[in-house]
Write an enzyme that holds these catalytic residues in place. Structure first.
Site, PDB file in Angstrom:
ATOM      1  N   CYS A  42      67.234  13.373  45.568  1.00  0.00           N
ATOM      2  CA  CYS A  42      66.456  14.243  46.448  1.00  0.00           C
ATOM      3  C   CYS A  42      65.926  13.434  47.633  1.00  0.00           C
ATOM      4  CB  CYS A  42      65.306  14.888  45.683  1.00  0.00           C
ATOM      5  SG  CYS A  42      65.847  16.103  44.461  1.00  0.00           S
ATOM      6  N   HIS A  67      60.915  16.712  49.106  1.00  0.00           N
ATOM      7  CA  HIS A  67      59.641  16.743  48.377  1.00  0.00           C
ATOM      8  C   HIS A  67      58.730  15.582  48.772  1.00  0.00           C
ATOM      9  CE1 HIS A  67      60.480  13.427  45.467  1.00  0.00           C
ATOM     10  NE2 HIS A  67      61.734  13.827  45.562  1.00  0.00           N
TER      11      HIS A  67
END
Length: 519
Positions: free
Chosen positions: A429, A410
């Site tokens: 992440c 992301h």
């Protein structure tokens, strides 16, 4: 009630495997060597062998198989192979006197070139047994002859399988040593190992299983040359090389022509196409247990080989990027909500509204969340979601792929960490340095990409999910040592301590310093 349908499911693969094994065994089966004694006598000139018979050998062979069971890695497979082949000593009869067994022992003896201990493959034992057959006075009686035939045969079979598996699959199964390892990794199977025992041209076969990947050859060369990395001792350098050579032997590498790969210790993402990087960018990965280098490949103890992942570490995995969400909503994980969001809200009643974070109770949005006493609020009563916008922790886009750890690639509004050397700073992440560039490569130039680029620039954005026209493989891996495009060996800090875990498990299989010194 017994579910008969479920009960039947495991039988089919078992029957298929059994049938495949029988096919392999039957295809290798030879006629009984009725001239066993005569042939051995002619080749050894030892009169002891004149009275040797296949039937008598078979009985001794069975006994030696039982005795050697504790010394053999795959006793059931080896036993089944020789049982199906009437205990025919194929290595002794077909490969001793043409030099093949000596040649094979030489390959085993050079296992130190792979960082492995030759003792694993019984090179000395095989050589000593061969010498007895070539000395017409060494074997004194028929019982000793039968015993040594069986022992050499079993030792060769076991060692050849072990050597083949080590070079083609690695010594260790990464799934058994790492807690957060989800990459598909092929391991040896019974059918493949049985085929090894049917090899007739040993030299060609042994040459064929030498890893030929350019990365492996570069690390192997550095190992054999005794290279020392800047700022490291020779011992630490050697351990880096050995650990990463083992990783390169694992069958978990991309086979596609085009894929995304993230190397955690290098904090780097590449989009690969036909073996070359067509896009490269910095990334930030999950915070690791060893970011301060508290343990190293030289300074560690036995307990460090136990994998104890930090809660925020990015897992190793492979999957397929199937879609992107532009201007995403961040469904804040409960652990982050408890440890960070609620703590901040307790100190500042306007923290949630300033960060565009909505609060939900039983699936319904709470309209007056600033009135809640967050210092005493139950930890599991509320859910938190951050609306799209410039402050959203996922930035303007996230790239989605199925995985058990709920991680993804992301964007991020926090750009400063991309300038840091140590970028293990996320909750797990992977934050990407050029998200729009990645989207361009995944979707290609055209209306879909233009739609994404436009949406990412909107002031009042709405979340939009867009599927990729063709899914893109993604690999998140962990490599601390490799050869760059100029052939220079690069080294990176073991930020998660995974080298230490790996090397700790490898130790009992590794070549001694004396062996490495001879390379």
């Amino acid at each position: 009630m017994i579910n008969l349908h479920l009960k039947k499911i495991p039988l089919t693969p078992c029957l298929l495997l059994f049938a495949a094994l029988m096919l392999v065994f039957s295809s290798c089966k030879k006629k009984t060597r009725s001239d066993l004694g005569r042939v051995l006598y002619e080749k050894t000139k030892n009169k002891v062998f004149r009275d040797a018979t296949p039937e008598a050998l078979a009985e001794v062979f069975k006994t030696v198989l039982a005795e050697e069971k504790v010394n053999v890695n795959n006793p059931k497979l080896i036993n089944a192979f020789y049982e199906q082949n009437d205990y025919d000593p194929v290595f002794v009869m077909d490969h001793i006197f043409n030099g093949d067994v000596d040649l094979t022992a030489t390959y085993f003896d050079k296992a130190g070139q792979h960082g492995l201990d030759p003792k694993m493959f019984n090179a000395d034992k095989i050589t000593a047994l061969v010498a007895k057959f070539k000395n017409k006075k060494a074997i004194k009686n028929i019982n000793e002859a039968y015993h040594d035939i069986a022992l050499l045969e079993i030792t060769m079979a076991n060692s050849l399988i072990n050597y083949s598996n080590a070079l083609q699959y690695g010594i260790l199964n990464p799934r058994k040593i790492y807690q957060r390892y989800y990459t598909e990794t092929k391991r040896p199977d019974s059918v493949g190992m049985s085929k090894i025992l049917a090899v007739t041209d040993l030299r060609t076969y042994l040459d064929s299983i030498q890893p030929k990947d350019s990365q492996y050859l570069a690390l192997q060369k550095a190992l054999m040359n005794g290279s020392t990395a800047p700022g490291m001792s020779k011992e630490e350098t050697t351990r880096y090389l050995v650990a990463n050579m083992e990783r390169l032997r694992w069958k978990n590498k991309p086979t596609q022509n085009r894929y995304v790969i993230v190397n955690i210790p290098d904090y780097r993402l590449d989009v690969m196409q036909d073996g070359a990087s067509i896009l490269n960018m910095k990334v930030c990965v999950g915070e690791g247990r060893n970011k301060d280098k508290t343990i190293s490949l030289v300074d560690y103890d036995e307990s460090d080989k136990v994998d104890r992942p930090f809660s925020r570490e990015t897992p190793q995995l492979n999957s397929m990027i199937h879609s992107v969400q532009v201007n995403p909503v961040w469904n804040i994980p409960q652990s982050i909500a408890n440890k960070e969001i609620m703590v901040e809200a307790a100190q500042d009643p306007y923290y949630l509204s300033n960060k565009n974070i909505d609060v939900y109770e039983n699936g319904k949005k709470v309209e007056d969340s600033e009135t809640i006493d967050w210092a005493s609020a139950p930890k599991d009563k509320y859910e938190f979601k951050q609306r799209p916008g410039d402050d959203n922790s996922l930035g303007k886009i996230k790239f989605l792929f199925n995985n058990k750890s709920s991680v993804y690639l992301h964007d991020t509004p926090a750009k400063e960490p991309f300038n840091w050397t140590m970028r293990a700073v996320s909750h797990g992440c992977v934050r990407v340095g050029d998200p729009q560039g990645l989207a361009r490569v995944l979707f290609g130039e055209g209306p879909t990409y233009e739609k994404i680029a436009t949406a990412m620039g909107e002031d009042n954005p709405e979340p939009t999910t867009i599927g990729l026209p063709k899914k893109m493989p993604v690999y998140i891996t962990y490599i601390t040592c490799w050869a760059d495009g100029n052939g220079v060996i690069q080294f990176r800090p073991d930020v998660y301590g995974l080298d230490v875990v790996l090397y700790g498990h490898l130790q009992r299989f590794l070549a001694s310093n004396d062996v490495l010194a001879k390379l």
